[in-house]
Design a protein around this motif. Structure first.
Motif, PDB file in Angstrom:
ATOM      1  N   ARG A 290       0.832  -1.210   0.000  1.00 56.54           N
ATOM      2  CA  ARG A 290       0.000   0.000   0.000  1.00 56.54           C
ATOM      3  C   ARG A 290       0.869   1.263   0.000  1.00 56.54           C
ATOM      4  O   ARG A 290       0.556   2.246  -0.690  1.00 56.54           O
ATOM      5  CB  ARG A 290      -0.926  -0.023   1.221  1.00 56.54           C
ATOM      6  CG  ARG A 290      -2.004   1.056   1.222  1.00 56.54           C
ATOM      7  CD  ARG A 290      -2.970   0.858   2.362  1.00 56.54           C
ATOM      8  NE  ARG A 290      -3.806  -0.323   2.176  1.00 56.54           N
ATOM      9  CZ  ARG A 290      -3.687  -1.455   2.873  1.00 56.54           C
ATOM     10  NH1 ARG A 290      -2.742  -1.564   3.810  1.00 56.54           N
ATOM     11  NH2 ARG A 290      -4.483  -2.467   2.647  1.00 56.54           N
ATOM     12  N   VAL A 291       1.966   1.239   0.757  1.00 56.42           N
ATOM     13  CA  VAL A 291       2.856   2.398   0.819  1.00 56.42           C
ATOM     14  C   VAL A 291       3.409   2.733  -0.558  1.00 56.42           C
ATOM     15  O   VAL A 291       3.408   3.901  -0.987  1.00 56.42           O
ATOM     16  CB  VAL A 291       4.011   2.127   1.810  1.00 56.42           C
ATOM     17  CG1 VAL A 291       5.123   3.148   1.634  1.00 56.42           C
ATOM     18  CG2 VAL A 291       3.501   2.157   3.248  1.00 56.42           C
ATOM     19  N   VAL A 292       3.881   1.728  -1.273  1.00 59.95           N
ATOM     20  CA  VAL A 292       4.477   1.990  -2.581  1.00 59.95           C
ATOM     21  C   VAL A 292       3.401   2.329  -3.612  1.00 59.95           C
ATOM     22  O   VAL A 292       3.592   3.209  -4.451  1.00 59.95           O
ATOM     23  CB  VAL A 292       5.323   0.787  -3.035  1.00 59.95           C
ATOM     24  CG1 VAL A 292       5.975   1.070  -4.380  1.00 59.95           C
ATOM     25  CG2 VAL A 292       6.398   0.485  -1.997  1.00 59.95           C
ATOM     26  N   ALA A 293       2.258   1.660  -3.546  1.00 63.81           N
ATOM     27  CA  ALA A 293       1.177   1.968  -4.487  1.00 63.81           C
ATOM     28  C   ALA A 293       0.724   3.415  -4.354  1.00 63.81           C
ATOM     29  O   ALA A 293       0.297   4.032  -5.340  1.00 63.81           O
ATOM     30  CB  ALA A 293       0.003   1.017  -4.257  1.00 63.81           C
ATOM     31  N   SER A 294       0.839   3.975  -3.149  1.00 60.04           N
ATOM     32  CA  SER A 294       0.417   5.357  -2.943  1.00 60.04           C
ATOM     33  C   SER A 294       1.281   6.334  -3.748  1.00 60.04           C
ATOM     34  O   SER A 294       0.825   7.430  -4.086  1.00 60.04           O
ATOM     35  CB  SER A 294       0.458   5.717  -1.454  1.00 60.04           C
ATOM     36  OG  SER A 294       1.799   5.771  -0.976  1.00 60.04           O
ATOM     37  N   LEU A 295       2.532   5.935  -4.061  1.00 59.82           N
ATOM     38  CA  LEU A 295       3.376   6.799  -4.894  1.00 59.82           C
ATOM     39  C   LEU A 295       2.751   7.005  -6.264  1.00 59.82           C
ATOM     40  O   LEU A 295       2.954   8.046  -6.903  1.00 59.82           O
ATOM     41  CB  LEU A 295       4.766   6.177  -5.062  1.00 59.82           C
ATOM     42  CG  LEU A 295       5.623   6.006  -3.811  1.00 59.82           C
ATOM     43  CD1 LEU A 295       6.893   5.243  -4.146  1.00 59.82           C
ATOM     44  CD2 LEU A 295       5.954   7.375  -3.211  1.00 59.82           C
ATOM     45  N   ALA A 296       2.033   6.010  -6.738  1.00 52.73           N
ATOM     46  CA  ALA A 296       1.407   6.072  -8.058  1.00 52.73           C
ATOM     47  C   ALA A 296      -0.070   6.424  -7.979  1.00 52.73           C
ATOM     48  O   ALA A 296      -0.764   6.388  -9.007  1.00 52.73           O
ATOM     49  CB  ALA A 296       1.575   4.724  -8.753  1.00 52.73           C
TER      50      ALA A 296
END
Length: 211
Positions: free
Chosen positions: A46-52
């Motif tokens: 979820r943390v990394v997906a939030s970058l996109a």
């Protein structure tokens, strides 16, 4: 963040430039780990997906799950997983190649008709290096390597993650490229190397904001 450097991040070892991003939310499912690890793993995704600005959802309307992570201790274990051969082309040959290479991870992407990413299978053999990583960091690593169609050599000599006093994060230059790659003004997929100039310009501005 030069155009040449960015182009290299998306130029495959066969010399072809290939850029692609997801055009649908991620619907992850994780196999082969204990219940205690599921929460941290999904938190990392979820943390990394939030970058996109990608959301995590319970189900994809077409596949049910479109982002599948399989953990194993030995590659041969995956031969017992039902329907694996339907998801991965030349599955038996793939397992042999992974064993011969001593690999500890592998990703397979399927694409929409326009080239956008529609499905990803991540295979992880938990050797000492991966087993030493906290579950959330491991999920961040896989997400960072799966949100864009990077070159097969992009992270050969470095990790997409970085250590800061607060913990593990996606390295700023990689995070900037992920954010730039999901700019709505850019196409979901392209094989035109000129796209590297647009990506570099956007990523450079984002890095400047972080400095």
């Amino acid at each position: 963040m030069t155009p040449e450097r960015v182009a290299g991040m998306f130029t495959q070892s066969d010399g072809a430039f290939r850029f692609a991003r997801w055009a649908r939310p991620l619907a992850p499912v994780i196999f082969g780990t204990d219940d205690a690890s599921l929460g941290p793993l999904k938190d990392g995704l979820r943390v990394v997906a939030s970058l996109a600005d990608l959301s995590l959802v319970e189900a994809d309307p077409e596949f049910g799950s479109n982002f599948m992570m399989f953990f194993c201790r030995d590659w041969a274990e995956l031969r017992d997983v039902p329907d694996m051969g339907r998801m991965l082309p030349d599955f038996d040959g793939l397992i042999g190649r992974l064993e011969a290479a001593g690999a500890n991870q592998y990703r397979h992407f399927a694409h929409e008709p326009d080239g956008a990413i529609r499905f990803c299978v991540c295979l992880l053999r938990m050797d000492a290096a991966l087993a030493a990583m906290p579950a959330e960091d491991l999920a961040q690593l896989q997400a960072a390597r799966s949100l864009l169609l990077w070159s097969d050599t992009a992270f050969r000599d470095r990790s997409p993650l970085a250590q800061v006093p607060a913990g593990t994060i996606v390295a700023p230059d990689v995070a900037a490229l992920i954010r730039a790659g999901y700019d709505r003004a850019l196409p979901d997929a392209s094989d035109d190397p000129a796209l590297a100039y647009r990506l570099a310009a956007r990523a450079g501005l984002l890095l400047g904001d972080l400095a």
